[in-house]
Design a protein around this motif. Sequence first.
Motif, PDB file in Angstrom:
ATOM      1  N   PRO A   8       0.713  -1.338  -0.031  1.00 13.68           N
ATOM      2  CA  PRO A   8      -0.070   0.040   0.175  1.00 13.68           C
ATOM      3  C   PRO A   8       0.968   1.108   0.008  1.00 13.68           C
ATOM      4  CG  PRO A   8      -0.822  -1.502   1.617  1.00 13.68           C
ATOM      5  CD  PRO A   8       0.392  -2.153   1.053  1.00 13.68           C
ATOM      6  N   ASN A   9       2.134   0.995   0.680  1.00 17.36           N
ATOM      7  CA  ASN A   9       2.904   2.416   0.854  1.00 17.36           C
ATOM      8  C   ASN A   9       3.546   2.686  -0.455  1.00 17.36           C
ATOM      9  OD1 ASN A   9       2.185   2.672   3.284  1.00 17.36           O
ATOM     10  ND2 ASN A   9       4.024   1.591   4.285  1.00 17.36           N
ATOM     11  N   LEU A  42      -5.533   9.640  -8.054  1.00 19.90           N
ATOM     12  CA  LEU A  42      -6.621   9.482  -7.508  1.00 19.90           C
ATOM     13  C   LEU A  42      -6.918   7.919  -7.720  1.00 19.90           C
ATOM     14  CD1 LEU A  42      -9.005  12.155  -9.282  1.00 19.90           C
ATOM     15  CD2 LEU A  42      -8.753  11.999  -7.017  1.00 19.90           C
ATOM     16  N   LEU A  43      -6.423   7.206  -8.644  1.00 21.87           N
ATOM     17  CA  LEU A  43      -6.807   5.982  -8.922  1.00 21.87           C
ATOM     18  C   LEU A  43      -5.711   5.352  -7.847  1.00 21.87           C
ATOM     19  CD1 LEU A  43      -7.610   3.204 -10.094  1.00 21.87           C
ATOM     20  CD2 LEU A  43      -5.748   3.401 -11.692  1.00 21.87           C
ATOM     21  N   CYS A  44      -4.524   5.867  -7.560  1.00 25.57           N
ATOM     22  CA  CYS A  44      -3.646   5.018  -6.729  1.00 25.57           C
ATOM     23  C   CYS A  44      -4.114   5.454  -5.002  1.00 25.57           C
ATOM     24  CB  CYS A  44      -2.354   5.704  -6.777  1.00 25.57           C
ATOM     25  SG  CYS A  44      -1.445   5.104  -8.508  1.00 25.57           S
ATOM     26  N   ASP A  45      -4.788   6.610  -4.963  1.00 28.21           N
ATOM     27  CA  ASP A  45      -5.124   7.018  -3.905  1.00 28.21           C
ATOM     28  C   ASP A  45      -6.164   6.171  -3.155  1.00 28.21           C
ATOM     29  OD1 ASP A  45      -5.202   9.035  -1.623  1.00 28.21           O
ATOM     30  OD2 ASP A  45      -7.164   9.494  -2.382  1.00 28.21           O
ATOM     31  N   PHE A  50      -7.504   0.603  -0.235  1.00 25.77           N
ATOM     32  CA  PHE A  50      -8.161  -0.520  -0.483  1.00 25.77           C
ATOM     33  C   PHE A  50      -7.192  -1.892  -0.356  1.00 25.77           C
ATOM     34  CE2 PHE A  50      -8.993  -4.247  -3.601  1.00 25.77           C
ATOM     35  CZ  PHE A  50     -10.078  -4.603  -3.331  1.00 25.77           C
ATOM     36  N   LEU A  51      -5.898  -1.704  -0.780  1.00 24.05           N
ATOM     37  CA  LEU A  51      -4.984  -2.893  -0.371  1.00 24.05           C
ATOM     38  C   LEU A  51      -4.725  -2.758   1.083  1.00 24.05           C
ATOM     39  CD1 LEU A  51      -2.649  -2.054  -3.607  1.00 24.05           C
ATOM     40  CD2 LEU A  51      -4.342  -4.127  -3.223  1.00 24.05           C
ATOM     41  N   ALA A  52      -4.613  -1.632   1.737  1.00 25.94           N
ATOM     42  CA  ALA A  52      -4.191  -1.624   3.029  1.00 25.94           C
ATOM     43  C   ALA A  52      -5.309  -2.470   3.747  1.00 25.94           C
ATOM     44  CB  ALA A  52      -4.101  -0.503   3.608  1.00 25.94           C
ATOM     45  N   ARG A  53      -6.600  -2.508   3.397  1.00 29.33           N
ATOM     46  CA  ARG A  53      -7.642  -3.251   4.428  1.00 29.33           C
ATOM     47  C   ARG A  53      -7.757  -4.536   3.918  1.00 29.33           C
ATOM     48  NH1 ARG A  53     -10.288   1.538   2.891  1.00 29.33           N
ATOM     49  NH2 ARG A  53     -10.989   0.809   1.030  1.00 29.33           N
ATOM     50  N   LEU A  54      -7.415  -4.809   2.353  1.00 30.49           N
ATOM     51  CA  LEU A  54      -7.369  -6.266   1.867  1.00 30.49           C
ATOM     52  C   LEU A  54      -6.263  -6.953   2.425  1.00 30.49           C
ATOM     53  CD1 LEU A  54      -8.572  -8.124  -0.245  1.00 30.49           C
ATOM     54  CD2 LEU A  54      -6.858  -7.371  -1.966  1.00 30.49           C
ATOM     55  N   LEU A  55      -5.076  -6.435   2.567  1.00 28.05           N
ATOM     56  CA  LEU A  55      -3.780  -7.134   2.977  1.00 28.05           C
ATOM     57  C   LEU A  55      -3.632  -6.973   4.528  1.00 28.05           C
ATOM     58  CD1 LEU A  55      -1.295  -5.833   0.297  1.00 28.05           C
ATOM     59  CD2 LEU A  55      -2.337  -8.244   0.318  1.00 28.05           C
ATOM     60  N   ARG A  56      -4.638  -6.327   5.211  1.00 28.48           N
ATOM     61  CA  ARG A  56      -4.435  -5.918   6.494  1.00 28.48           C
ATOM     62  C   ARG A  56      -3.229  -5.272   6.978  1.00 28.48           C
ATOM     63  NH1 ARG A  56      -7.263 -11.442   9.430  1.00 28.48           N
ATOM     64  NH2 ARG A  56      -9.214 -11.142   8.519  1.00 28.48           N
ATOM     65  N   ALA A  57      -2.638  -4.220   6.019  1.00 29.81           N
ATOM     66  CA  ALA A  57      -1.386  -3.589   6.073  1.00 29.81           C
ATOM     67  C   ALA A  57      -1.617  -2.316   6.730  1.00 29.81           C
ATOM     68  CB  ALA A  57      -0.528  -3.779   4.568  1.00 29.81           C
ATOM     69  N   SER A  58      -2.719  -1.849   7.260  1.00 27.60           N
ATOM     70  CA  SER A  58      -2.755  -0.542   7.589  1.00 27.60           C
ATOM     71  C   SER A  58      -1.636  -0.169   8.523  1.00 27.60           C
ATOM     72  CB  SER A  58      -4.185  -0.249   8.286  1.00 27.60           C
ATOM     73  OG  SER A  58      -5.139  -0.354   7.315  1.00 27.60           O
ATOM     74  N   SER A  59      -1.004   1.136   8.736  1.00 24.64           N
ATOM     75  CA  SER A  59      -0.084   1.394   9.666  1.00 24.64           C
ATOM     76  C   SER A  59      -0.078   2.920   9.581  1.00 24.64           C
ATOM     77  CB  SER A  59       1.255   1.056   9.123  1.00 24.64           C
ATOM     78  OG  SER A  59       1.546   1.526   8.027  1.00 24.64           O
TER      79      SER A  59
END
Length: 236
Positions: A8-9, A42-45, A50-59
């Motif tokens: 995600p980063n 915008l697409l990347c934003d 979405f990917l952070a939630r999907l991969l459980r990679a929020s930080s």
Amino acid sequence: MGLKQHIPNIVTLASLLAGLIAIPFLFQGRWDFVALCIGISLLCDFLDGFLARLLRASSELGKQLDSFSDLVSFGVVPGLAVFLQLKQGISTELAMGGVEPLPFLGFLIPLASALRLAKFNLSPPSEKFQGLPTPANALLILSLVLITFYYPDSTIAKWLTFPLSWILVIGISCGLMLYPITLFSLKFSNVSVADNWFRYLFLAISTLGLIFFDFLAIPFVITFYLLLSVSLNLRG
């Protein structure tokens, strides 16, 4: 932290890079490439969250990085766009000591964006926004610039030939970002029509508007978003 946690980063950095690339195109008057870069941003934003939630990679790192990216792509870029529009529309007779002061009012947009993003970072997680999100504000500002470039005979473009009109746009833009009006988000917790009818309605009307009227529809889409949110608030 594994590679998966960094995905995600990396997408967020791609959003920031697209915003940075848009800046030199602004000064070259290549609005087609500016629009492309901001579209990618915008697409990347959208994808990074979405990917952070999907991969459980929020930080916390990702949260702060996202704000820095948004400030450049959706704060600095529209602010510079308005700066250039005012610079082109103001007579040199208004210059003081060879410097035209009014165009610098465009930089109120990135300042308001920075304050909006800082307030967002300090707020608890919510499915609603307080104030117009910076990506939506950037869409509004850049669509007006594109209208003046590609549709110079339109009513909106003729209205924007006056510097006072852009100053009014700056005031509205900053006010919408900073005023704590409650706006719905497009995040779906489920696909129920009963729970999300206003989201489906907004997406349907926005899609039809963009299909038939191109970016001429964007100012009206943002206005519809605001009015729909206000009506939902009044209904409680």
